[in-house]
Motif scaffolding. Sequence first.
Motif, PDB file in Angstrom:
ATOM      1  N   ARG A  68      36.020  41.241  36.045  1.00 45.34           N
ATOM      2  CA  ARG A  68      37.171  41.956  36.618  1.00 45.34           C
ATOM      3  C   ARG A  68      37.458  41.548  38.059  1.00 45.34           C
ATOM      4  O   ARG A  68      36.564  41.487  38.911  1.00 45.34           O
ATOM      5  CB  ARG A  68      36.994  43.472  36.509  1.00 45.34           C
ATOM      6  CG  ARG A  68      35.746  44.053  37.128  1.00 45.34           C
ATOM      7  CD  ARG A  68      35.799  45.584  37.200  1.00 45.34           C
ATOM      8  NE  ARG A  68      36.076  46.227  35.917  1.00 45.34           N
ATOM      9  CZ  ARG A  68      36.552  47.470  35.785  1.00 45.34           C
ATOM     10  NH1 ARG A  68      36.797  48.207  36.875  1.00 45.34           N
ATOM     11  NH2 ARG A  68      36.780  47.986  34.586  1.00 45.34           N
ATOM     12  N   GLY A  69      38.714  41.232  38.288  1.00 48.72           N
ATOM     13  CA  GLY A  69      39.158  40.844  39.616  1.00 48.72           C
ATOM     14  C   GLY A  69      39.183  39.359  39.881  1.00 48.72           C
ATOM     15  O   GLY A  69      39.805  38.913  40.842  1.00 48.72           O
ATOM     16  N   VAL A  75      43.024  42.332  37.924  1.00 46.13           N
ATOM     17  CA  VAL A  75      42.433  43.266  38.876  1.00 46.13           C
ATOM     18  C   VAL A  75      42.624  44.658  38.281  1.00 46.13           C
ATOM     19  O   VAL A  75      43.755  45.042  37.971  1.00 46.13           O
ATOM     20  CB  VAL A  75      43.112  43.169  40.250  1.00 46.13           C
ATOM     21  CG1 VAL A  75      42.547  44.212  41.205  1.00 46.13           C
ATOM     22  CG2 VAL A  75      42.950  41.766  40.825  1.00 46.13           C
ATOM     23  N   ASN A 205      42.561  39.185  44.504  1.00 42.36           N
ATOM     24  CA  ASN A 205      41.334  38.645  43.922  1.00 42.36           C
ATOM     25  C   ASN A 205      40.225  38.557  44.969  1.00 42.36           C
ATOM     26  O   ASN A 205      39.058  38.846  44.680  1.00 42.36           O
ATOM     27  CB  ASN A 205      41.582  37.275  43.311  1.00 42.36           C
ATOM     28  CG  ASN A 205      42.642  37.301  42.230  1.00 42.36           C
ATOM     29  OD1 ASN A 205      43.669  36.628  42.347  1.00 42.36           O
ATOM     30  ND2 ASN A 205      42.429  38.062  41.168  1.00 42.36           N
ATOM     31  N   ALA A 208      38.897  41.928  45.517  1.00 45.58           N
ATOM     32  CA  ALA A 208      38.092  42.344  44.371  1.00 45.58           C
ATOM     33  C   ALA A 208      36.682  41.776  44.470  1.00 45.58           C
ATOM     34  O   ALA A 208      35.688  42.494  44.285  1.00 45.58           O
ATOM     35  CB  ALA A 208      38.757  41.897  43.075  1.00 45.58           C
TER      36      ALA A 208
END
Length: 303
Positions: A68-69, A75, A205, A208
Amino acid sequence: MTGRHARDEPERLTLRLPRVTLEALAWGPADGRLVVALHGFPDTAHTWRHLGPFLARRGFRVVAPHTRGYAPSAVPDDGCFHVAALMADAAAIPEAVDWTGSDPVLVGHDWGAITAHALGAHPDSPYERVVAMAVPPLATMDSRSPRLLARQARHSWYIGWHQLPLLPERFLDREVAKLWRDWSPGYDAGTDLPHVLAALDEPANRAAAVGYYRAIRAPWRVPSSYAGWKRTWDGTPTVPTLYLHGADDGCLEPGFADGLVAKLPAGSRVERVVDAGHFLQVEQPDVVNGLVAQFLETPFHGT
């Protein structure tokens, strides 16, 4: 493209999980025994470009998501990057790929290793074996010698750096290159860095990736949807585990692997990989691939 190299090219999958959509690389037959492989920081699913095809040729189905991200994965709307959220994502992957077989395996490196250990400790995990690289179970690290912990503190400067606002994101390109140099001395990361920088190209990103570390300081901010996973986020696996650590790791002291096998369940193994640093799966792929395959193909009869 024909022959071995054609088989080595990954498929691209879209995994629609309950709380985030992940893009993944995949190798091997759709009905092969499932191996889910999780990358860490600063890395991507391409870190499994050696292990994936190797296991695929042995009949395994390897699915390696960009976590994830990390682009091209999404995201998450909930903005959560705690280990509990990573656990929830990994736990949902077998169903997302319609896996109905037995003995699925979770492989993880760095943050992926933390996630693998945590799921290996959870009674609701779908995974029956764990392979972890470069980060041992967190609960086993606090009882080590003061000298080892002091040496580690010097390596871990980046964790404090990541707590600062804005600056880590601004200088992430430089940091990523430095970490690969420091963590895997002598390794040419020319194949890896373009993938990492592409995955962290956008501000969201970058935030994240840094957010994985910022989540450490505020564990109470985990949404209730992940509360059930959170209870073993720093746990030690209760399922058979293979743990691998590079002998020249510049990120985490190799001494943390000493004596670890005694703290793991029956059927577990711990191996130190010589001539390898933190990113051992791309530095010594033949050694790592062989150890992983041997572990996965050895029958285990639990009690």
